[in-house]
Design an enzyme around this catalytic site. Structure first.
Site, PDB file in Angstrom:
ATOM      1  N   ASP A  17       0.849  -1.185   0.000  1.00 19.17           N
ATOM      2  CA  ASP A  17       0.000   0.000   0.000  1.00 19.17           C
ATOM      3  C   ASP A  17       0.892   1.245   0.000  1.00 19.17           C
ATOM      4  OD1 ASP A  17      -2.484   1.489   0.357  1.00 19.17           O
ATOM      5  OD2 ASP A  17      -1.804   1.810   2.412  1.00 19.17           O
ATOM      6  N   ASP A  19      -0.311   5.213   0.746  1.00 15.73           N
ATOM      7  CA  ASP A  19      -0.626   6.185   1.789  1.00 15.73           C
ATOM      8  C   ASP A  19      -0.751   5.509   3.145  1.00 15.73           C
ATOM      9  OD1 ASP A  19      -0.978   8.433  -0.029  1.00 15.73           O
ATOM     10  OD2 ASP A  19      -2.784   7.399  -0.692  1.00 15.73           O
ATOM     11  N   ASP A 183      -1.718  -0.679   6.005  1.00 13.38           N
ATOM     12  CA  ASP A 183      -1.780   0.022   7.282  1.00 13.38           C
ATOM     13  C   ASP A 183      -3.168   0.016   7.907  1.00 13.38           C
ATOM     14  OD1 ASP A 183      -2.753   1.892   5.222  1.00 13.38           O
ATOM     15  OD2 ASP A 183      -2.760   3.373   6.831  1.00 13.38           O
TER      16      ASP A 183
END
Length: 230
Positions: A17, A19, A183
């Protein structure tokens, strides 16, 4: 799965991922959101600037979801201006993409560890593809990935499993041998539905919720903690 030591023979590839995992882009989101609100504000209307904590709870599911959440937070009359607001937000974000963002400590070291382990790497984000390419290039991360897919690359976004399954197809790897590194619960839910193992970092956004409560195979406080052994 030991959160810091992964057995190399378990994986052929990794999807990472962007961001909240590789790059802290919250400053970009805050700047673009507040520029959007300032432009949409009617004459005489009080300022509605949002702080980083508020915006951080809204990011992760793509620009469309973020704009809708911001408009709902801003007031009853704002949701009716969604189309105008989305265009406004995208224009402001494109102008500052990467300006207020930084690579997380350990991000480069983690990518090098994955690369040196011989894994095929893809960046898989809900950020629009053009902006993802631009951000990766600005931060010197683009050379690590053989594939990059954004929120507009497929018919659906994470947490739907489709982007992960399509990325596995592009990499030529089986989902069970393709690690998802993210995240948030978006990444974990998508990975579970796609049949991919999932590792989460503890410093990202995750909609303001404790990330260690998410169903994942492991957690790391920094991607530099990744170690591979045969």
């Amino acid at each position: 799965m030991n959160p810091a030591v992964l057995t190399l023979t378990h994986f052929d590839a990794a999807m990472v991922d962007l961001d909240g995992t590789l790059v802290d882009t919250l400053g970009d989101f805050v700047a673009a959101v507040n520029a959007m609100l300032a432009e949409l504000r009617k004459p005489g209307q009080a300022s509605q600037a949002l702080d980083a904590t508020t915006v951080g709870r809204m990011v992760g599911k793509g620009s469309e979801n973020l704009v809708k959440a911001v408009l709902a937070h801003a007031g009853a009359e704002m949701p009716d201006r969604y189309t105008e607001a989305l265009s406004c937000y995208q224009r402001h974000y494109a102008a500052i993409n990467g300006v207020h963002s930084t690579v997380y400590p350990g991000g480069l070291e983690g990518l090098r560890a994955l690369q040196q382990a011989g894994l095929k790497l893809a960046c898989l984000t809900n950020k629009p593809l053009a902006m993802a390419h631009q951000l990766l290039r600005l931060k010197g991360l683009d050379g690590f990935f053989s594939e990059v897919f954004g929120g507009d690359s497929f018919a659906r976004k994470k947490p739907d499993p489709l982007p992960l399954l399509k990325t596995c197809e592009a990499l030529g790897t089986a989902p069970a041998r393709t690690l998802m590194i993210g995240d948030s619960s978006n990444d974990a839910r998508a990975a579970r539905a796609a049949g991919c193992p999932v590792l989460l970092v503890t410093y990202g956004y995750n909609h303001g919720e404790p990330v260690r409560e998410v169903d994942a195979d492991g957690f790391v406080d920094s991607l530099s903690e990744l170690r591979f052994q045969k």
